[in-house]
Design an enzyme around this catalytic site. Structure first.
Site, PDB file in Angstrom:
ATOM      1  N   HIS A  90      -5.351  -6.147   6.266  1.00 27.28           N
ATOM      2  CA  HIS A  90      -6.307  -5.386   5.454  1.00 27.28           C
ATOM      3  C   HIS A  90      -7.450  -6.272   4.942  1.00 27.28           C
ATOM      4  CE1 HIS A  90      -3.986  -1.564   5.392  1.00 27.28           C
ATOM      5  NE2 HIS A  90      -3.115  -2.411   5.912  1.00 27.28           N
ATOM      6  N   GLY A 113       0.835  -1.204   0.000  1.00 24.47           N
ATOM      7  CA  GLY A 113       0.000   0.000   0.000  1.00 24.47           C
ATOM      8  C   GLY A 113       0.866   1.249   0.000  1.00 24.47           C
ATOM      9  N   SER A 114       2.005   1.171   0.666  1.00 30.01           N
ATOM     10  CA  SER A 114       2.911   2.324   0.693  1.00 30.01           C
ATOM     11  C   SER A 114       3.451   2.595  -0.704  1.00 30.01           C
ATOM     12  CB  SER A 114       4.077   2.047   1.651  1.00 30.01           C
ATOM     13  OG  SER A 114       3.584   1.767   2.935  1.00 30.01           O
ATOM     14  N   ASP A 158      -7.498   1.128   3.772  1.00 27.86           N
ATOM     15  CA  ASP A 158      -8.234   0.538   4.896  1.00 27.86           C
ATOM     16  C   ASP A 158      -9.726   0.428   4.606  1.00 27.86           C
ATOM     17  OD1 ASP A 158      -5.795   0.707   6.101  1.00 27.86           O
ATOM     18  OD2 ASP A 158      -6.271   2.438   7.348  1.00 27.86           O
ATOM     19  N   ASN A 182      10.706  -0.163  -9.833  1.00 31.30           N
ATOM     20  CA  ASN A 182      10.073  -1.451 -10.113  1.00 31.30           C
ATOM     21  C   ASN A 182       9.304  -1.817  -8.860  1.00 31.30           C
ATOM     22  OD1 ASN A 182       9.202  -3.988 -10.553  1.00 31.30           O
ATOM     23  ND2 ASN A 182      11.198  -4.901 -10.924  1.00 31.30           N
ATOM     24  N   SER A 206      -4.152  -1.527   0.016  1.00 31.13           N
ATOM     25  CA  SER A 206      -3.091  -2.326   0.652  1.00 31.13           C
ATOM     26  C   SER A 206      -3.600  -3.741   0.848  1.00 31.13           C
ATOM     27  CB  SER A 206      -2.720  -1.742   2.017  1.00 31.13           C
ATOM     28  OG  SER A 206      -1.951  -2.692   2.743  1.00 31.13           O
TER      29      SER A 206
END
Ligand SMILES: Cc1ncc(COP(=O)(O)O)c(C=O)c1O
Length: 580
Positions: A317, A179-180, A287, A386, A312
């Site tokens: 999650h 998710g980051s 979320d 990547n 995420s």
């Protein structure tokens, strides 16, 4: 000399007597034994437990047989080579189908023996805040991906991207490794030159809210822009939309906001703000996969209201692929190109791994100063990364995606049950509520003791944890209090973070708030246990066991219906619990 039989050979042998003639297919040789594992087979119509071999699957078909061959892949014998007569041969792909079926069934047995919840999560003595919820499908899909051995994103990745895009109603979903990374990719895509004047440039401002997860904010700094943090409303846990206008300057180009703990932010207000000021909107939906918000066409899934949204798939999650995430491009084709390019090394080419020359002009493009016909696969139009996950991760995601509707139902149910439990003590807790017009698929249940509650967060968190009810802080709390953001400067030395307002809401959450789990692995019995622990805590307060001076009988006091609480109950009866 030892007889050698190829895997996939159709063989016949005599079992007990010459009249008891059997048919089978060689699955493989037992190493160094000259013995073969042979699956039973028969001619005719198959069933669930057989693999169907049709005319085109034969390399050499036994004479006088027109029917399909049914391989009972689980019913095998180990036989010496000299007992077998080869009568035909099936193709490699057909044999691999039989082997896959056998391995898949074995994986299911492994799941039943080793992972099944009745053996690992049967009791309610602990109430985790999250956990993996899976069954044999995830294991089977992961094994399938192993057998494919494609390694990088492949058929499962394609399938999950397509399924998610269709589910959310967005133009394109692009899988990434977290998710980051999804947030990094989404904000970075807004810097693409493909967007012309609207592209983010170093020093441009991006509005977000102070309280939340750090990697919602970090991509702003990673792109050398200014993060403008507005306060958070402690009730909803979301951005305080009344402060958006005050945050605006001529450098404001975008807004990125998370739907906190699954609760959609005030999308109407934020969209109106973005449209009036021509700002990009990134929804951090990490979320909130499955939460809905009102739209002219009826409730719509969040993640399709902004220009981009992110997901995420970390185990806590809504669905997981171990590590993983996704960027959704709602409609803009330029953003699709920017997101795909930045995810895939920055290359200009849009062929997936393993594909070549989808554009048909791979060796005939003329781009800028590059030599005529320079291989398009090696032309770079962005300074990219990547960020791809593997096909194993995507395979697990595919199996999880099948469960999403049920997961969402359970998350909602668990949240409602917790709200009932905490609702008994409304004088002690400021209860969470869904944003107006929304139906959240909750990530967690926010607990916020009232400012005048006769206990602090440490007492209740300590009590819950000691009774094995797991708690979590509301991520980073007010992020400006976190060391990573103190005195943070941009490349030119100017401040990288600007705040708007007093931050009283974000501080309140940071100082008093926490959350507990609603994940689908929790049963009603788990939630009942949380309710009991809560009762004990409040009982302890009234008995003085939690060392709170001056408290007489809080539990009775909390249950004593004040006129305000009666009004709340009346309203709940009229509107249903989820609207309060
Ligand atoms: C709102 C929000 N955004 C982003 C992330 C980052 O996701 P990941 O852990 O997959 O990097 C999280 C993680 O929990 C999150 O809660």
């Amino acid at each position: 000399m030892a007889i050698s039989i190829a895997p996939g050979a159709v063989v016949a042998w005599e079992a007990e007597s010459p009249s008891d003639r059997r048919l089978g297919v060689v699955l493989g040789e037992l190493s160094e034994t000259a013995k073969y594992v042979v699956a039973s087979a028969s001619w005719g119509i198959g069933g669930d437990q057989t693999v169907n071999i049709q005319a085109e699957d034969f390399v050499r078909r036994p004479v006088d047989e027109d029917d399909d061959l049914q391989i009972s892949h689980l019913d095998t014998s180990t036989l010496p080579a000299d007992s077998l007569t080869v009568v035909g041969q099936i193709s490699g792909p057909a044999l691999s189908r039989a082997l896959r079926a056998r391995i898949t069934d074995t994986s299911r047995w492994f799941y039943e023996t080793y992972h099944h919840p009745r053996r690992t999560e049967a009791n309610t003595s602990a109430v985790p805040y999250s956990g993996r919820v899976f069954d044999h499908r995830e294991l089977e899909f992961a094994v399938e991906a192993s057998l494919d051995f494609w390694l990088t994103l492949g058929r499962f990745g394609e399938r999950l991207q397509r399924d998610l895009a269709r589910y959310l109603g967005v133009r394109r979903t692009v899988l990434v490794n977290s998710g980051s990374s999804a947030n990094l990719l989404a904000v970075s895509a807004l810097t693409s030159s493909l967007l012309g004047d609207r592209a983010l440039r170093p020093g441009d401002e991006v509005i977000t809210t102070a309280c939340g997860f750090p990697t919602t904010v970090n991509p702003i700094l990673q792109n050398d822009c200014v993060a403008v943090l507005v306060d958070t409303d402690p009730g909803s846990g979301n951005v305080d939309v009344t402060q958006l206008e005050a945050a605006l300057t001529e450098r404001t180009k975008a807004v990125i906001l998370a739907h906190a703990l699954g609760n959609p932010f005030n999308i109407d207000a934020v969209l109106d703000f973005c449209r009036r000021h021509e700002l990009w909107l990134v929804e951090d939906t990490c979320d909130a996969l499955g939460s809905t918000y009102r739209s002219p066409a009826g409730p719509a899934l969040v993640g399709r209201f902004g220009d981009l949204s992110t997901l995420s798939f970390y185990p806590a999650h809504h669905i997981t692929m171990g590590e993983g995430g996704a960027v959704n491009v709602v409609s803009d084709p330029m953003l699709v190109r920017a997101v795909e390019s930045l995810r895939d090394w920055g290359r200009d080419c849009w062929c997936d791994s393993g594909q070549d020359n989808i554009c048909g002009k791979r060796f005939s493009w003329q781009l800028g100063d590059l030599p005529q016909g320079y291989d398009h696969k090696f032309v770079y139009s962005h300074v990219g990364y990547n960020l791809k996950p593997t096909d194993w991760q995507a395979a697990i995601g595919c199996a999880q995606f099948e469960k999403l509707p049920e997961f969402n139902r359970l998350r909602r149910r668990n949240w409602e049950l917790l709200r009932e439990a905490f609702g008994r003590y409304e004088d002690l807790f400021e209860l969470p509520y869904p944003e107006d017009g929304s139906d959240p698929s909750w990530f967690g249940f926010k607990v916020l003791p009232r400012p005048d509650a006769p206990f602090g967060r440490s007492e209740i968190v300590g009590f819950f944890e000691s009774h094995r009810v797991q708690t979590r802080m509301i991520f980073g709390g007010n992020l400006i209090r976190q060391p990573a953001y103190w005195d943070r400067v941009r490349a030119d030395g100017t401040p990288a973070v600007r705040t708007v307002g007093q931050m009283t809401g974000a501080d309140r959450i940071m100082n008093s708030g926490f959350f507990i789990g609603v994940y689908p692995g929790l049963t009603e019995a788990h939630i009942e246990r949380v309710g009991n622990v809560l009762d004990q805590f409040v009982d302890g307060l009234s008995a003085g066991a939690v060392a709170m001076p001056g408290v007489v009988d809080l539990r009775r006091a909390a249950r004593d219906l004040s006129p305000r609480r009666q009004a709340v109950r009346d309203l709940r009866e009229q509107t249903g619990p989820s609207r309060l």
